[in-house]
Design an enzyme around this catalytic site. Structure first.
Site, mmCIF file in Angstrom:
data_model
loop_
_atom_site.group_PDB
_atom_site.id
_atom_site.type_symbol
_atom_site.label_atom_id
_atom_site.label_comp_id
_atom_site.label_asym_id
_atom_site.label_seq_id
_atom_site.Cartn_x
_atom_site.Cartn_y
_atom_site.Cartn_z
ATOM 1 C CG HIS A 136 8.419 55.070 -20.971
ATOM 2 N ND1 HIS A 136 7.721 54.242 -21.061
ATOM 3 C CD2 HIS A 136 9.535 54.385 -21.130
ATOM 4 C CE1 HIS A 136 7.799 53.263 -21.786
ATOM 5 N NE2 HIS A 136 9.327 53.104 -21.727
ATOM 6 C CD GLU A 137 13.002 55.910 -21.946
ATOM 7 O OE1 GLU A 137 13.558 54.681 -21.433
ATOM 8 O OE2 GLU A 137 12.342 55.794 -22.993
ATOM 9 C CD GLU A 149 14.769 51.029 -20.577
ATOM 10 O OE1 GLU A 149 14.693 51.883 -21.246
ATOM 11 O OE2 GLU A 149 14.493 49.537 -20.774
ATOM 12 C CG ASN A 150 21.348 53.543 -20.987
ATOM 13 O OD1 ASN A 150 21.123 52.470 -21.717
ATOM 14 N ND2 ASN A 150 21.250 54.833 -21.429
ATOM 15 N N GLY A 190 13.149 56.778 -28.997
ATOM 16 C CA GLY A 190 12.777 58.232 -28.062
ATOM 17 C C GLY A 190 13.941 58.264 -27.114
HETATM 18 N N1 ARG Z 1 13.746 50.562 -23.603
HETATM 19 C C1 ARG Z 1 13.722 51.850 -24.419
HETATM 20 C C2 ARG Z 1 12.304 52.553 -23.992
HETATM 21 O O1 ARG Z 1 11.344 51.830 -24.404
HETATM 22 C C3 ARG Z 1 13.614 51.538 -26.058
HETATM 23 C C4 ARG Z 1 14.703 51.061 -26.556
HETATM 24 C C5 ARG Z 1 14.465 50.554 -27.725
HETATM 25 N N2 ARG Z 1 15.892 50.203 -28.338
HETATM 26 C C6 ARG Z 1 16.187 49.445 -29.622
HETATM 27 N N3 ARG Z 1 17.073 48.971 -29.998
HETATM 28 N N4 ARG Z 1 15.050 49.215 -30.213
HETATM 29 O O2 ARG Z 1 12.319 53.667 -23.397
HETATM 30 ZN ZN ZN Z 2 10.453 51.527 -22.609
#
Ligand code: ARG
Ligand code: ZN
Length: 897
Positions: A295-296, A262-263, A259
């Site tokens: 969320h992000e 969140e960098n 989706g």
């Molecule tokens: N941290 C991200 C989120 O939940 C999802 C990243 C998933 N990346 C992956 N390679 N599976 O917003």
């Molecule tokens: Zn997340």
């Protein structure tokens, strides 16, 4: 080979600063990585092992001089590093090929623009590094690229310098003031434009918010920007968590595995969760954008400021952040009934996706003990069940208590990489008198034990003593690797209804007066007996209100009791639940009833719904006070997947036929009511995507669908004609798509020309084309034609297997979301699935592994499906060249066979 949580060791080296210089070129990008390293004196001295993947290494320098190194597997190993604890410079020069990166992990090119995806282990595809979340460094990044092709150059943090270079090139230098793990690194370079918004926080600081998209898409960014502004304001108001950057950017790409990501300061999003206009996006899209943007953004504190020590702790940030985005959406929705609607939607996801996961071969605890490929553990268990675990803590300590716990969590751990234990500990320590604190070690079984607990409730009314005794007993079936389970801590919110539906007061023995009409009891033993006193009549218990714990609740309600709850429960969730239980009971009894046969067409031509159920549904539909959104949820029958989960042995065609017959009967029996509902829920005036308006459109859309279904049965042409008209002149995508769906879903002859028209109208809108593909691949399989249609769709000029959204819109819509069409007795659906898993695996293992999960529950299938599914899985497993991702999924699926 598996990684085990118990093997965790602190890193032997720290990386304090990183200076990255990129010469961006799609075919060959050069990366100069200069790190300042030092030994972690807490760990025995050992060589430095840096992770790397698909990199071409050309130079390694220590303090500016050449050094010896070796390769071990894909790791770069340095043994002759300076002794002592003094920091030193390590410079590594590598190249990579972003335009060959079809996995979309690391640095890749999408439509001529560079993007990165580093979580979980993508940074090692950019440069050699200690690619683990507990190594946090300060990053300075220089990007150099051709100015005409890549006019926008973005990375994390603040832009500190930019300018022109020789040969038509330019550069930008970014500095991120916050230490971060490598998975939060990002860069973007390409032809993009931005919507900008300046804001001032409550605390008085100024910030620049930006949403970057391709030129031409700017008009579709208003909703994302509004959602971002709302997110910033909400986190500050509800949790006191401010934006900690001068600049916060969101960038959209149409090629993205998940989706969004969140960098730090530079969130990268799937276009699906950014771009929206009333002409191209549905209400559901608008709501998803709001929640994913939230969320992000919320990850900035829960994930970035405090991050995970290792990937076993993934739910530390994901479960908590899902909980936060759910609360955000509920708070924005406003009214208590809109909150309940959101809660029902979230629980529906949990029960149709997470419960099956918890009962299948990929079952794992919220904090897993081992994995082969971490990308396989971005699951509904980590995310949604994780959020339920946080929600239980929230409910056990109360809203203010939870806020105190969050405050303590940040006081203790800001800037650290921590564990799920640290989080639970902070919430409990901030609430020392709570049930959570009292039961903390046991509560944490929610983190360590997989599987969905069952709670069996039995009630006994004693008229002479005027007492009601409720027994609650819990159990949990074994899951792979966990044969027995310890009891969970299960908060059960409950109330008692009188036969007329009014609330009965709740009074324990020893209490002088009744307490609140709804209370939470905490079940921590394997079984507990509760006695209520001064109960004037045999009550109807309303249990697990608001879905207060992620469990299956078994209660032997009579139909009459369920009808009472459906009509009167003050808890909207349980009101909805009562209707679902009634429908489920009818479905299960009919499936088992051999007197009810399917005809040659696979359809059941008998009436199966009792009049009482039809009447109850009519009463909901016509109810003067209930919200439209709630009505739509209450009138929707349980999904085929959810019905299948309740059965020991699954005949997918039988489930499909029974559910369709129930739907058709609801359509015809309530025809006049659907017509009334359709007409009552028309709106005029400007389009607004708020929860209340969306609810009205959803109910009108459902009514139109039911009217078209009924019309197909009676041969009436009026409603299909109206649907076509609505499809043509709808003022927004929600109404247009609902009308198209009504035609396609009822199998009407008008569907084909409408689909052709839809394609012509939206041929330049990729996200709308995804809907066009998904609608056809997910269509009801009336003559077994859907598989052929799916194959045809894959030959369509607009189809591409390389674009995850497009691949999902066709293949996943068929294999994961269309059980009636997928589970063919001739196993052709499974053969198709196995071919696509293999084909996708060569391009993008992450997407392939998701698809591989479609047959998780194969062991439940009846014959001939079971054998057909097993063969298909075995065919995939027999491939020698599978990715770790797909290998892990199919190996687990076939385990103990
Ligand atoms: N941290 C991200 C989120 O939940 C999802 C990243 C998933 N990346 C992956 N390679 N599976 O917003
Ligand atoms: Zn997340």
């Amino acid at each position: 080979t598996a990684v085990h949580r118990s093997d965790y060791q602190a890193p032997a080296w720290w990386i304090d600063t990183v200076e990255l210089a990129f010469d961006l070129d799609p075919a060959k990008t050069r990366v100069l990585n200069k790190m300042r390293l030092r030994r972690n004196s807490a760990v025995p001295a050992q060589p430095l092992r840096l992770d790397g993947e698909e990199l071409n290494l050309s130079r390694v320098l220590v303090n500016g001089a050449g050094t010896s190194f070796k390769m071990e597997g894909s790791q770069l190993v340095l043994e002759n590093l300076p002794e002592g604890e003094e920091a030193f410079d390590l410079e590594i020069f590598t190249t990579c090929a972003p335009d060959k990166n079809t996995q979309l992990m690391g640095l890749y090119v999408s439509q001529g623009t560079f993007f990165t995806q580093c979580e979980a282990e993508g940074f090692r595809r950019i440069t050699y590094f200690l690619d683990r979340p507990d190594v946090m460094a300060t990053y300075t990044v220089v990007l150099r690229a051709d100015k005409a092709q890549f006019p926008v150059l973005l990375s994390n943090g603040n832009l500190v310098e930019q300018g022109d270079l020789d040969g038509g090139r330019h550069f930008a230098k970014w500095h991120d003031p916050h230490k971060k793990p490598s998975y939060l690194f990002a860069l973007v370079a390409g032809k993009l434009v931005a919507r900008q918004q300046r804001i001032t926080s409550r605390a008085g600081t100024d910030h620049l918010l930006e949403v970057y998209v391709r030129p031409g898409d700017l008009g579709k960014t208003e909703h994302a920007m509004r959602s971002l502004m709302a997110s910033v304001a909400w986190d500050e108001a509800r949790f006191g968590l401010p934006l900690d950057l001068e600049r916060f950017m969101i960038v959209a790409t149409s090629d993205f595995n998940m989706g969004a990501m969140e960098n730090k300061g530079l969130n990268i999003f799937n276009t699906k969760y950014v771009l929206a206009s009333e002409a191209t996006a549905t209400d559901v899209d608008f709501a998803n954008i709001e929640s994913v943007v939230g969320h992000e953004y919320f990850h900035n504190w829960t994930g970035n400021r405090v991050t995970c020590r290792d990937w076993f702790q993934l739910s530390l940030k994901e479960g908590l952040t899902v909980f936060r985005d759910q609360e955000f959406s509920m708070d924005l929705a406003g009214s208590p009934s809109a909150r309940a609607v959101k809660r029902i939607e979230d629980v529906r996801v949990l029960r149709t996706a997470q419960f099956p996961e918890d009962a299948g071969p990929m079952a794992h605890p919220v904090r897993p003990d081992s994995y082969v490929e971490i990308n396989n553990f971005y699951t509904v268990t980590i995310y949604e069940k994780g959020a339920e675990v946080v929600r239980m803590m929230h409910n056990l300590v109360g809203r203010d208590g939870f806020a105190r716990g969050m405050k303590l969590y940040f006081e203790r751990h800001d800037g650290q990489a921590v564990t799920c234990d640290d989080f639970a500990g902070a919430i409990a320590d901030a609430n020392p008198d709570s049930d959570l604190a009292r039961l903390l070690p046991q509560f944490k079984h929610w983190y360590s034990q997989a599987g969905t607990p069952r709670v069996r409730a039995t009630g006994q009314y004693d008229a002479a003593a005027r007492t009601y005794t409720l027994t609650l007993a819990q159990s949990c079936a074994p899951t792979p690797g966990q044969a027995t389970k310890e009891p969970f801590v299960i908060p059960v919110e409950l109330g008692l209804l009188a036969q007329d539906g009014s609330a009965l007061p709740l009074q324990w023995p020893g209490e002088d007066t009744p307490g609140a009409a709804s209370r939470t009891v905490v079940l921590s033993e394997s079984s507990v007996q509760l006695t209520f006193v001064n109960v004037d009549e045999a009550p109807v218990p309303s249990l697990l209100r608001g879905f207060s714990a992620p469990v299956v609740l078994d209660v032997d309600y009579t139909d009459a009791e369920l009808l009472t709850l459906l009509a009167h429960d003050s808890d909207a969730f349980n009101r909805w639940e009562a209707g679902q239980r009634l429908a489920l009971r009818i479905a299960i009894n009919t499936i088992a009833d051999s007197a009810i046969q399917t005809g040659a067409t696979g359809q059941i031509d008998q009436q199966i719904l009792p009049d009482s159920f039809v009447q109850a549904m009519r009463a909901v539909l016509r109810h003067p006070q209930l919200d439209a959104a709630f009505k739509e949820l209450a009138l929707a029958l349980p999904s085929e997947t959810y019905i299948a989960e309740q059965l020991e042995v699954v005949d997918p065609q039988r489930i499909h036929a029974v559910r369709e017959a129930m739907r058709l009967q609801l359509a015809t029996a309530l025809q006049a009511d659907w017509q009334w509902a359709y007409e009552q829920h028309q709106h005029s005036g400007a389009y607004r995507p708020d929860a209340a308006s969306a609810g009205r459109r959803a109910l009108a859309g459902m009514a139109l669908h039911m009217l078209c279904l009924a019309a197909q049965h009676t041969g009436d042409a009026v409603w299909p004609g109206k649907a076509l008209q609505r499809f043509k002149d709808a003022g927004n995508m929600t109404d247009r798509f609902n009308a198209l769906n009504a035609l396609v879903g009822s199998g009407h002859a008008l569907a084909a020309p409408a689909l052709a028209r839809f394609h012509a109208q939206f041929k330049d809108e990729p996200l709308v084309l995804d809907k066009w593909f998904a609608l056809q691949a997910g269509a009801c399989d009336r003559g077994g034609q859907v598989l052929a249609q799916v194959k045809q769709l894959m030959n369509h000029p607009d189809f591409s297997l390389k674009n995850p959204n497009r691949a999902r819109s066709v293949i996943f819509s068929y294999c994961n979301a269309n059980p009636g069409a997928f589970h063919r007795a001739d196993a052709a659906g499974y053969v198709f699935w196995s071919e696509r898993v293999i084909e996708l695996d060569a391009i993008n293992p992450q997407v392939a592994a998701r698809l591989a999960r479609a047959l998780d529950r194969w062991k439940k299938l009846a014959e001939p499906w079971r054998s057909g599914a097993r063969e298909a899985i075995a065919r995939v497993a027999a491939r020698p060249d599978l990715s770790n991702d797909v290998r892990e999924v199919v190996t687990r699926a076939l385990a103990d066979e």
